[in-house]
Design a protein around this motif. Sequence first.
Motif, short mmCIF file in Angstrom:
data_model
loop_
_atom_site.label_atom_id
_atom_site.label_comp_id
_atom_site.label_asym_id
_atom_site.label_seq_id
_atom_site.Cartn_x
_atom_site.Cartn_y
_atom_site.Cartn_z
N LEU A 1 -12.23 -9.67 3.04
CA LEU A 1 -13.18 -10.61 3.61
C LEU A 1 -12.49 -11.55 4.61
CD1 LEU A 1 -16.21 -11.10 3.27
CD2 LEU A 1 -15.65 -12.91 1.66
N LYS A 2 -11.30 -11.98 4.27
CA LYS A 2 -10.52 -12.85 5.17
C LYS A 2 -10.22 -12.12 6.49
CE LYS A 2 -6.35 -15.69 5.20
NZ LYS A 2 -5.18 -16.13 4.43
N LYS A 3 -9.85 -10.85 6.39
CA LYS A 3 -9.61 -10.05 7.60
C LYS A 3 -10.89 -9.87 8.40
CE LYS A 3 -5.28 -8.82 7.83
NZ LYS A 3 -4.43 -9.40 8.87
N MET A 4 -11.98 -9.61 7.72
CA MET A 4 -13.26 -9.46 8.40
C MET A 4 -13.58 -10.73 9.20
SD MET A 4 -15.58 -7.65 5.43
CE MET A 4 -17.13 -7.81 6.33
N GLU A 5 -13.37 -11.87 8.57
CA GLU A 5 -13.63 -13.14 9.24
C GLU A 5 -12.73 -13.31 10.46
OE1 GLU A 5 -15.23 -15.84 5.51
OE2 GLU A 5 -13.08 -15.67 5.84
N ALA A 6 -11.50 -12.81 10.37
CA ALA A 6 -10.57 -12.89 11.50
C ALA A 6 -11.04 -12.00 12.66
CB ALA A 6 -9.16 -12.50 11.07
N ASP B 1 -5.35 -2.69 -18.38
CA ASP B 1 -5.79 -4.05 -18.68
C ASP B 1 -7.00 -4.37 -17.79
OD1 ASP B 1 -6.20 -6.82 -18.73
OD2 ASP B 1 -4.07 -7.26 -18.92
N PRO B 2 -8.20 -4.46 -18.37
CA PRO B 2 -9.39 -4.70 -17.56
C PRO B 2 -9.36 -6.05 -16.84
CG PRO B 2 -9.95 -4.81 -19.88
CD PRO B 2 -8.54 -4.34 -19.79
N SER B 3 -8.77 -7.05 -17.45
CA SER B 3 -8.67 -8.36 -16.79
C SER B 3 -7.79 -8.28 -15.56
CB SER B 3 -8.11 -9.42 -17.76
OG SER B 3 -9.00 -9.65 -18.82
N GLU B 4 -6.67 -7.61 -15.70
CA GLU B 4 -5.76 -7.43 -14.57
C GLU B 4 -6.41 -6.58 -13.47
OE1 GLU B 4 -1.51 -5.24 -13.86
OE2 GLU B 4 -1.71 -6.40 -15.71
N ALA B 5 -7.14 -5.56 -13.88
CA ALA B 5 -7.81 -4.70 -12.91
C ALA B 5 -8.86 -5.48 -12.12
CB ALA B 5 -8.48 -3.52 -13.64
N LEU B 6 -9.66 -6.28 -12.81
CA LEU B 6 -10.68 -7.06 -12.13
C LEU B 6 -10.06 -8.13 -11.24
CD1 LEU B 6 -13.65 -7.57 -11.61
CD2 LEU B 6 -13.70 -9.01 -13.67
N GLN B 7 -9.00 -8.75 -11.72
CA GLN B 7 -8.31 -9.75 -10.90
C GLN B 7 -7.79 -9.11 -9.61
OE1 GLN B 7 -8.25 -12.96 -11.27
NE2 GLN B 7 -6.95 -13.37 -9.53
N GLY B 8 -7.23 -7.92 -9.70
CA GLY B 8 -6.75 -7.21 -8.51
C GLY B 8 -7.87 -6.90 -7.55
N THR B 9 -8.99 -6.45 -8.09
CA THR B 9 -10.15 -6.15 -7.24
C THR B 9 -10.66 -7.40 -6.55
OG1 THR B 9 -10.80 -4.21 -8.51
CG2 THR B 9 -12.53 -5.30 -7.26
N ASN B 10 -10.73 -8.50 -7.30
CA ASN B 10 -11.16 -9.77 -6.70
C ASN B 10 -10.25 -10.16 -5.54
OD1 ASN B 10 -13.22 -9.97 -8.59
ND2 ASN B 10 -12.13 -11.43 -9.88
N GLN B 11 -8.94 -10.03 -5.75
CA GLN B 11 -7.98 -10.39 -4.70
C GLN B 11 -8.12 -9.48 -3.48
OE1 GLN B 11 -6.20 -13.18 -4.55
NE2 GLN B 11 -7.24 -13.67 -6.45
N ARG B 12 -8.27 -8.17 -3.72
CA ARG B 12 -8.44 -7.24 -2.60
C ARG B 12 -9.72 -7.55 -1.82
NH1 ARG B 12 -6.64 -4.01 -6.59
NH2 ARG B 12 -8.67 -3.04 -6.96
N PHE B 13 -10.78 -7.86 -2.54
CA PHE B 13 -12.04 -8.19 -1.87
C PHE B 13 -11.86 -9.42 -0.98
CE2 PHE B 13 -16.11 -10.29 -1.48
CZ PHE B 13 -16.95 -9.25 -1.11
N ILE B 14 -11.21 -10.44 -1.51
CA ILE B 14 -10.98 -11.67 -0.75
C ILE B 14 -10.10 -11.40 0.47
CG2 ILE B 14 -9.90 -13.96 -0.83
CD1 ILE B 14 -10.85 -14.04 -3.83
N GLN B 15 -9.05 -10.59 0.29
CA GLN B 15 -8.17 -10.22 1.42
C GLN B 15 -8.98 -9.55 2.53
OE1 GLN B 15 -5.27 -7.80 -0.79
NE2 GLN B 15 -3.69 -8.94 0.30
N GLN C 1 -14.44 -1.73 6.90
CA GLN C 1 -13.56 -0.57 7.04
C GLN C 1 -12.37 -0.90 7.95
OE1 GLN C 1 -13.63 2.02 5.12
NE2 GLN C 1 -15.54 1.36 4.16
N GLN C 2 -12.62 -1.67 8.99
CA GLN C 2 -11.54 -2.09 9.89
C GLN C 2 -10.53 -2.97 9.13
OE1 GLN C 2 -13.09 -4.22 13.28
NE2 GLN C 2 -11.10 -4.41 14.27
N ALA C 3 -11.01 -3.91 8.35
CA ALA C 3 -10.14 -4.79 7.56
C ALA C 3 -9.36 -3.99 6.53
CB ALA C 3 -10.98 -5.87 6.87
#
Length: 153
Positions: free
Chosen positions: A113-118, A97-111, A137-139
């Motif tokens: 980025l949140k760690k990077m900010e921390a 499911d391309p929609s599900e795949a993209l949604q997962g990638t979006n969530q992983r990217f945000i996760q 890479q650390q995040a």
Amino acid sequence: IKAAEKGETTQDAQQLSRKLTRYSRTLPPLMAGMKISQKAAAAGFEWENIEGVWAKFHEELAEFEEALQQEDEAHQQAELGDLLFTVINLARWYDLDPSEALQGTNQRFIQRLKKMEAFADRPLSDYTLDELETLWQQAKAQLAASGELNQER
């Protein structure tokens, strides 16, 4: 009866192109692309094997890269659309499911980025690209180690 209510003949209502047009008007683009791909394949507009889809992907990628060398944004957009539609067809062939795949990638990217900010001691915009890659890479490693990250990118 439905066709008559819409002012269409039965023959008009049975045209594949009319059905596909409705999907493109009523569904989000990725969902519409998948539905259009599925219906076209069911009607016989289909590759013989997955190798044909991969060949089409490589062809569309080359056409997109070529379009990017030109200054015609409409052509670039058209080639990007062709490439995305081919990726949707790959997803269909692999029953993904391309929609599900993209949604997962979006969530992983945000996760990540949140760690990077921390990890960061200043705004991310103040870091160099190399420093951002190190934070990324650390995040990514910390999320993977903690099990918070479902899939690697």
